[in-house]
Motif scaffolding. Sequence first.
Motif, PDB file in Angstrom:
ATOM      1  N   LYS A 169     -42.032  -4.921 -68.980  1.00  0.00           N
ATOM      2  CA  LYS A 169     -42.968  -6.016 -68.696  1.00  0.00           C
ATOM      3  C   LYS A 169     -42.547  -6.739 -67.417  1.00  0.00           C
ATOM      4  O   LYS A 169     -43.385  -7.098 -66.596  1.00  0.00           O
ATOM      5  N   ALA A 170     -41.239  -6.939 -67.279  1.00  0.00           N
ATOM      6  CA  ALA A 170     -40.742  -7.621 -66.071  1.00  0.00           C
ATOM      7  C   ALA A 170     -41.112  -6.808 -64.832  1.00  0.00           C
ATOM      8  O   ALA A 170     -41.480  -7.368 -63.802  1.00  0.00           O
ATOM      9  N   ARG A 172     -43.733  -4.896 -64.476  1.00  0.00           N
ATOM     10  CA  ARG A 172     -45.160  -5.109 -64.200  1.00  0.00           C
ATOM     11  C   ARG A 172     -45.386  -6.485 -63.600  1.00  0.00           C
ATOM     12  O   ARG A 172     -46.234  -6.676 -62.728  1.00  0.00           O
ATOM     13  N   ALA A 173     -44.611  -7.464 -64.106  1.00  0.00           N
ATOM     14  CA  ALA A 173     -44.764  -8.828 -63.596  1.00  0.00           C
ATOM     15  C   ALA A 173     -44.355  -8.892 -62.121  1.00  0.00           C
ATOM     16  O   ALA A 173     -45.053  -9.480 -61.299  1.00  0.00           O
ATOM     17  N   GLU A 176     -46.897  -7.529 -59.834  1.00  0.00           N
ATOM     18  CA  GLU A 176     -48.068  -8.371 -59.608  1.00  0.00           C
ATOM     19  C   GLU A 176     -47.757  -9.617 -58.772  1.00  0.00           C
ATOM     20  O   GLU A 176     -48.526  -9.976 -57.888  1.00  0.00           O
ATOM     21  N   ASP A 177     -46.656 -10.282 -59.042  1.00  0.00           N
ATOM     22  CA  ASP A 177     -46.351 -11.530 -58.357  1.00  0.00           C
ATOM     23  C   ASP A 177     -44.840 -11.777 -58.409  1.00  0.00           C
ATOM     24  O   ASP A 177     -44.315 -12.254 -59.405  1.00  0.00           O
ATOM     25  N   ALA A 180     -43.754 -15.572 -59.008  1.00  0.00           N
ATOM     26  CA  ALA A 180     -43.965 -16.035 -60.378  1.00  0.00           C
ATOM     27  C   ALA A 180     -42.964 -15.357 -61.319  1.00  0.00           C
ATOM     28  O   ALA A 180     -42.453 -15.985 -62.248  1.00  0.00           O
ATOM     29  N   ALA A 181     -42.662 -14.079 -61.063  1.00  0.00           N
ATOM     30  CA  ALA A 181     -41.693 -13.379 -61.907  1.00  0.00           C
ATOM     31  C   ALA A 181     -40.316 -14.028 -61.785  1.00  0.00           C
ATOM     32  O   ALA A 181     -39.607 -14.200 -62.774  1.00  0.00           O
ATOM     33  N   GLN A 182     -39.973 -14.443 -60.569  1.00  0.00           N
ATOM     34  CA  GLN A 182     -38.687 -15.126 -60.370  1.00  0.00           C
ATOM     35  C   GLN A 182     -38.631 -16.425 -61.162  1.00  0.00           C
ATOM     36  O   GLN A 182     -37.590 -16.773 -61.711  1.00  0.00           O
ATOM     37  N   VAL A 186     -36.630 -13.640 -63.755  1.00  0.00           N
ATOM     38  CA  VAL A 186     -36.458 -12.219 -63.452  1.00  0.00           C
ATOM     39  C   VAL A 186     -35.775 -12.091 -62.090  1.00  0.00           C
ATOM     40  O   VAL A 186     -36.211 -12.693 -61.115  1.00  0.00           O
TER      41      VAL A 186
END
Lengths: 295, 234
Positions: A169-170, A172-173, A176-177, A180-182, A186
């Motif tokens: 999931k991380a 994929r995150a 995408e962005d 935002a993942a950070q 992440v």
Amino acid sequence: MDFIQQFINGLSLGSIYALIALGYTMVYGIAKMLNFAHGDVIMVGAYVLSLAAVKAGLSPVMSIIFPVVICMLSCTVLGVTIEKIAYRPLRNASPLAVLITAIGVSYFLQSVALLIFGSNQRKVESVIPEFSLSLGEIHLSGEAITTLGVTVLIMICLALFINFTRVGKAMRAVSEDKGAAQLMGVNVNTTISLTFAIGSFLAAIASILFVSSYGFVGPYSGAMPGIKAFVAAVLGGIGSIPGAMLGGIILGIIESMSKAYISTELADAIVFSVLIIVLLVKPTGILGRKRITKV
Amino acid sequence: MLKVNDLNVYYGMIHAIKGISFNVEEGEIVSLIGANGAGKTTTLHAVSGLIKAASGNSEFMGRNINNMTADKIVRLGLGHVPEGRRVFQELTVDENLDMGAYAVKDKAVIKREYERVMELFPRLKERRKQLAGTLSGGEQQMLAIGRALMSHPKMLLLDEPSMGLAPIIVMDIFDIIQTCNKEGMTILLVEQNAKMALSISDRAYVLETGNIVMEGKASDLLNDDKVKKAYLGG
């Protein structure tokens, strides 16, 4: 009957393209770069396999496992190292700089192989035990059966990993962005390293399956399957994992059918015209989507 | 709780934040108001590590966070709901919330926070399996806040939570911000909707082209003529 035979050959070849295309597409999805050195990782893997197979005076089972494991490890480490040394310093550079670096890494790997092993093709012992299966007139080689089986298994594992684990999931995150993942905690660098590790691991498997059918490796052996897998990734929609799987299989079947029914010489030309047609008709590929960004 | 001292941020040649200092005490709601382009979002990004400050000193709960990356800072308990929501469109609501708890290892804590978020935002419960990209703007904002709450932060940075939302949904969101605050969460709020922001804040800072031009109690600023004229529509 011949048609079915060619279809199975195409599936088997396509599986290898799909495995390589996954590396292209995952790296593109997450690091937003085209790693043109990806094909050459396959070449390095094949050399490692040939060296490890010769040096091992082990039991029959170990003489398969040892070179396979060594090959997987070397490719994975190579992929992660390439990212760390060549691409990471360029994280905020222009895409063109990264692309040129990737091409540079590709030439670098080819030149090193040329320097060490010379330009002659080197024989690689197949690590796939000899067996075959005949269903009526259809003949399935051990290589084809193993290739199909291994690919299906790998794709199931990868799909489960990406869709259902936290790290998946991380990934994929991040794709995408990144920002935002950070903010979720992440670590983007670790995620990118992991992507390169997985891509290169898949390249190692493709390498083992490819040379086991082909039997030889030279410094430029990775270039052609690499570039065809890239076409496959674009065909399926670059950045899309199911797209890479589908694109690889379709491309393998097109190539195999072209060789059988049109012309062996023209097969490559037909494969590359697929790229041109896709770019003209649907640049995002079969399963690729344009991301809608709302402001 | 959060102390920022002499923060400077550049975008290339542009000096976006010109040595601002501010602080947020535990339990407070503090607003950062100002016009478009004043540097509000940039300030938040510099605090949470999404961009690098050229100089300055930031301290969160007594720890220096100057050169920390964003993923480390969030682990200290400083959540950030970014401008424009930035939910993961291609992940489901549940997956987005799970990402929010990425830094949390304890499954029991994750479950507790998840239930808490569902209680705060019942609308999300109905849409658990839906892709975040298919939610309405208001629901995406709820998801963005819920996602940040999943890590159970001690302090929350909220960037333009009212942006693009219908007034009635803005009220809902501001209610939830106050609820979280009453439960002990410290809040730094960035808003263009100054009236709304000041009405729930303890204190506020007014940012103008990278400088803090005014600061004080929110109730005083609400009645200040200059603020009224510039930010509250007369």
